[in-house]
Design an enzyme around this catalytic site. Structure first.
Site, PDB file in Angstrom:
ATOM      1  N   LYS A  39      47.734  51.801  39.210  1.00 42.83           N
ATOM      2  CA  LYS A  39      48.697  50.808  39.707  1.00 42.83           C
ATOM      3  C   LYS A  39      48.419  49.427  39.116  1.00 42.83           C
ATOM      4  O   LYS A  39      49.345  48.740  38.684  1.00 42.83           O
ATOM      5  CB  LYS A  39      48.626  50.780  41.242  1.00 42.83           C
ATOM      6  CG  LYS A  39      49.624  49.849  41.891  1.00 42.83           C
ATOM      7  CD  LYS A  39      49.960  50.291  43.296  1.00 42.83           C
ATOM      8  CE  LYS A  39      48.895  49.964  44.320  1.00 42.83           C
ATOM      9  NZ  LYS A  39      48.861  48.544  44.709  1.00 42.83           N
ATOM     10  N   ARG A  44      50.425  45.157  35.238  1.00 38.87           N
ATOM     11  CA  ARG A  44      50.103  44.243  34.136  1.00 38.87           C
ATOM     12  C   ARG A  44      50.830  44.634  32.855  1.00 38.87           C
ATOM     13  O   ARG A  44      51.222  43.766  32.064  1.00 38.87           O
ATOM     14  CB  ARG A  44      48.587  44.213  33.923  1.00 38.87           C
ATOM     15  CG  ARG A  44      47.864  43.448  35.040  1.00 38.87           C
ATOM     16  CD  ARG A  44      46.407  43.832  35.137  1.00 38.87           C
ATOM     17  NE  ARG A  44      45.655  43.007  36.080  1.00 38.87           N
ATOM     18  CZ  ARG A  44      45.620  43.207  37.399  1.00 38.87           C
ATOM     19  NH1 ARG A  44      46.283  44.203  37.944  1.00 38.87           N
ATOM     20  NH2 ARG A  44      44.912  42.418  38.178  1.00 38.87           N
ATOM     21  N   SER A 189      38.593  37.960  43.591  1.00 34.29           N
ATOM     22  CA  SER A 189      39.933  38.540  43.683  1.00 34.29           C
ATOM     23  C   SER A 189      40.608  38.551  42.321  1.00 34.29           C
ATOM     24  O   SER A 189      40.826  37.499  41.709  1.00 34.29           O
ATOM     25  CB  SER A 189      40.788  37.724  44.666  1.00 34.29           C
ATOM     26  OG  SER A 189      42.154  37.976  44.438  1.00 34.29           O
ATOM     27  N   GLN A 191      43.609  39.302  41.835  1.00 30.65           N
ATOM     28  CA  GLN A 191      44.971  38.767  41.950  1.00 30.65           C
ATOM     29  C   GLN A 191      44.971  37.249  41.791  1.00 30.65           C
ATOM     30  O   GLN A 191      45.818  36.691  41.085  1.00 30.65           O
ATOM     31  CB  GLN A 191      45.584  39.185  43.283  1.00 30.65           C
ATOM     32  CG  GLN A 191      45.780  40.695  43.369  1.00 30.65           C
ATOM     33  CD  GLN A 191      46.318  41.182  44.698  1.00 30.65           C
ATOM     34  OE1 GLN A 191      46.424  40.413  45.652  1.00 30.65           O
ATOM     35  NE2 GLN A 191      46.658  42.448  44.774  1.00 30.65           N
ATOM     36  N   ASP A 342      39.582  48.661  47.513  1.00 31.66           N
ATOM     37  CA  ASP A 342      40.680  49.457  48.077  1.00 31.66           C
ATOM     38  C   ASP A 342      40.208  50.798  48.634  1.00 31.66           C
ATOM     39  O   ASP A 342      40.999  51.547  49.209  1.00 31.66           O
ATOM     40  CB  ASP A 342      41.745  49.709  47.002  1.00 31.66           C
ATOM     41  CG  ASP A 342      42.469  48.433  46.626  1.00 31.66           C
ATOM     42  OD1 ASP A 342      42.491  47.496  47.453  1.00 31.66           O
ATOM     43  OD2 ASP A 342      43.003  48.358  45.506  1.00 31.66           O
TER      44      ASP A 342
HETATM   45  C1  S3P Z   1      44.443  44.317  42.612  1.00 22.32           C
HETATM   46  C2  S3P Z   1      43.402  43.569  43.110  1.00 22.32           C
HETATM   47  C3  S3P Z   1      42.810  43.793  44.432  1.00 22.32           C
HETATM   48  C4  S3P Z   1      43.255  45.115  45.055  1.00 22.32           C
HETATM   49  C5  S3P Z   1      44.700  45.393  44.850  1.00 22.32           C
HETATM   50  C6  S3P Z   1      45.033  45.439  43.365  1.00 22.32           C
HETATM   51  C7  S3P Z   1      44.948  44.004  41.263  1.00 22.32           C
HETATM   52  O1  S3P Z   1      43.189  42.725  45.290  1.00 22.32           O
HETATM   53  O2  S3P Z   1      42.961  45.116  46.433  1.00 22.32           O
HETATM   54  O3  S3P Z   1      45.065  46.630  45.423  1.00 22.32           O
HETATM   55  O4  S3P Z   1      45.617  44.860  40.654  1.00 22.32           O
HETATM   56  O5  S3P Z   1      44.692  42.894  40.773  1.00 22.32           O
HETATM   57  P1  S3P Z   1      42.372  41.346  45.270  1.00 22.32           P
HETATM   58  O6  S3P Z   1      42.349  40.888  43.903  1.00 22.32           O
HETATM   59  O7  S3P Z   1      43.120  40.401  46.149  1.00 22.32           O
HETATM   60  O8  S3P Z   1      41.024  41.689  45.829  1.00 22.32           O
END
Ligand code: S3P
Length: 472
Positions: A39, A44, A189, A191, A342
């Site tokens: 995913k 990306r 993180s 994200q 996760d």
């Molecule tokens: C992800 C980053 C994680 C993860 C999410 C997917 C990503 O979150 O929990 O399911 O693809 O960048 P965080 O970056 O907020 O920890």
């Protein structure tokens, strides 16, 4: 080559699973299970493919609802995306300045990665977009991303009543000019890091992000794959620093998405806890920031054997062979949390079946995922007869030593409960996995959310021996 519109494989899954599922004790999980695409990498691929110059062909893209939300948003931003006859996705990139202001809000559904990464993209463009999402996404904190983007010059506007918590909907107007960031995040993180790096692609100068531990670095890897230089350093105190120079050129490059280790986690744990199980999971991503659960389950005594390590489409992948095992509880190291963030819900299912206690520390981020995963897992497990301790950032599962018991006469996990998924796919799949060894079936309501990350989960597991049925 003839192209058609991508037809999300999730649609039928969503329609057919907008009800409850019941998982009952089964005689073993066996055979080869083909896990869908990753995913994180899929989001990306769509975003960077859209920002590149040229045409990007993506094979193995996860056609789950979250990724389809990102795909739809990229189309609304003016990117032409189609599907080839063999299912590959073709993205006609518009370049780093080519996106256009969408006519309507971008509805990212349940997709936290989609919304946060796209916020970074918009912050770096001279356009404006409003972001919305489902009830779960609308309860998640966004200021962790929009605050640094504001520092880079973006204009961010929440509804007055939502501003303090930073809840959707939010409207972002890109910065002109985009100021390079030097941002120190106190959360590991991907994200947050990725949103800042994506905004920084249009900054004049170097954008740098430091995080307390390295989080998944798929954005960094894919930026390199598209021709940019990205520096990554692990500092002496363990922090991770990443930097990229703005105003570069992203050149389209084909992508082969490996299979998702976070989805493989459900099959792995189901096979470990269910006696008479033996599965193989080919081609799973072995990105070092994603394999924390494998190390943890091996330390718990799980028989997981990795083989055939190889590079596929620029990504490390391997095959995983899993056999039912007698597990024991461990202390899961805090510094491993980011590499399995996760996977804690399904780890707590493995821990419930193990002997002894499993102590998870430094996991406060679980409280701001699709739901408060510590509270929801603890509540459901307690209702199944387990003892769970929790604090703000720890969770302790007292195992039942029920390894080897998948006969309803002997199972010590009571089950017989109905769990509300709370729009959280990983909660739903975790409790369906526990139902495979529980005395009485476990029913999970609102399972449509499973299609966000693992379309076809129930069918794949049933093919391997699980007994997951519609609850009438
Ligand atoms: C992800 C980053 C994680 C993860 C999410 C997917 C990503 O979150 O929990 O399911 O693809 O960048 P965080 O970056 O907020 O920890």
């Amino acid at each position: 080559m003839p192209h058609s519109q991508p037809s999300p494989q999730t649609t039928s899954d969503l329609l057919s699973s907008a009800f409850a599922l019941r998982s009952s004790i089964c005689a073993g999980i066996n055979g080869e299970i083909l896990i869908p695409g990753d995913k994180s990498i899929s989001h990306r691929a769509l975003i960077l493919g859209g920002l590149a110059i040229g045409t990007t062909r993506v094979s193995g893209l996860l056609k789950g609802a979250d990724v389809m939300s990102t795909l739809d948003a990229m189309r609304q931003l003016g990117v032409d995306i189609s599907e080839a006859d063999n299912g590959d996705i073709i993205i006609h990139g518009v370049g780093l300045h080519g996106l256009t202001t969408p006519d309507a809000p971008l509805d990212l559904g349940n997709a936290g990665t989609g919304v946060r990464l796209l916020m970074g993209v918009i912050a770096g463009q001279s356009i404006t977009a409003t972001f919305t999402g489902d009830s779960s996404l609308s309860a998640r904190p966004m200021r962790r991303v929009t605050d640094p983007l504001e520092e880079m010059g973006a204009q961010v506007s929440y509804l007055p009543e939502n501003k303090a918590k930073g809840l959707l909907p939010v409207t972002i107007s890109g910065a002109t000019p985009v100021l390079p960031a030097d941002y120190h995040s106190n959360i590991a993180s991907a994200q947050i890091k990725s949103a800042i790096l994506l905004a920084g692609l249009n900054a004049r100068g170097i954008t740098k992000v430091t995080e307390p531990h390295i989080s998944r670095d798929h954005t960094e890897a894919m930026l390199r794959h598209f021709g940019l230089t990205v520096e990554q350093t692990i500092l002496e105190d363990g922090r991770h620093e990443v930097s990229v120079a703005g105003e570069g050129l992203l050149r389209a490059a084909n992508i082969a998405v490996p299979r998702d280790p976070s989805s493989a986690a459900f099959a792995m744990v189901a096979a470990l806890i269910t006696p008479h199980s033996h599965i193989t999971l080919p081609g799973i991503s072995m990105n070092p920031q994603r394999v924390g659960l494998i190390a943890t389950l091996q330390e718990m005594g799980g028989s997981l054997v990795l083989s055939n390590h190889r590079i596929e489409g620029g990504e490390d992948v391997a095959d995983i062979e899993v056999r039912s095992s007698l597990l024991h509880g461990i202390d899961v190291p805090e510094q491993r949390a980011a590499s399995m963030i996760d996977e804690y819900p399904i780890l707590s299912i493995a821990a419930a079946c193990a002997s002894g206690k499993t102590h998870m520390v430094g996991v406060s981020e679980l409280r701001v995922k699709e739901t408060d995963r510590i509270a929801v897992m603890a509540d459901g497990l307690r209702r199944c007869g387990l003892k769970i301790d929790e604090t703000d950032d720890t969770m302790t599962v007292f195992g039942t030593n029920s390894n080897g018991n998948n006969s309803s006469a002997h199972s010590v996990i009571s089950g017989g409960v109905t769990i509300a998924s709370q729009h959280d796919h990983r909660i739903a799949m975790s409790f369906l996995s526990l139902g495979m060894v529980s005395k009485s079936p476990i029913i999970v309501e609102d399972v449509s959310t499973i299609a966000t990350s693992f379309p076809g989960f129930a069918a794949l597991m049933n093919n391997a021996g699980a007994k997951i049925k519609r609850q009438s």
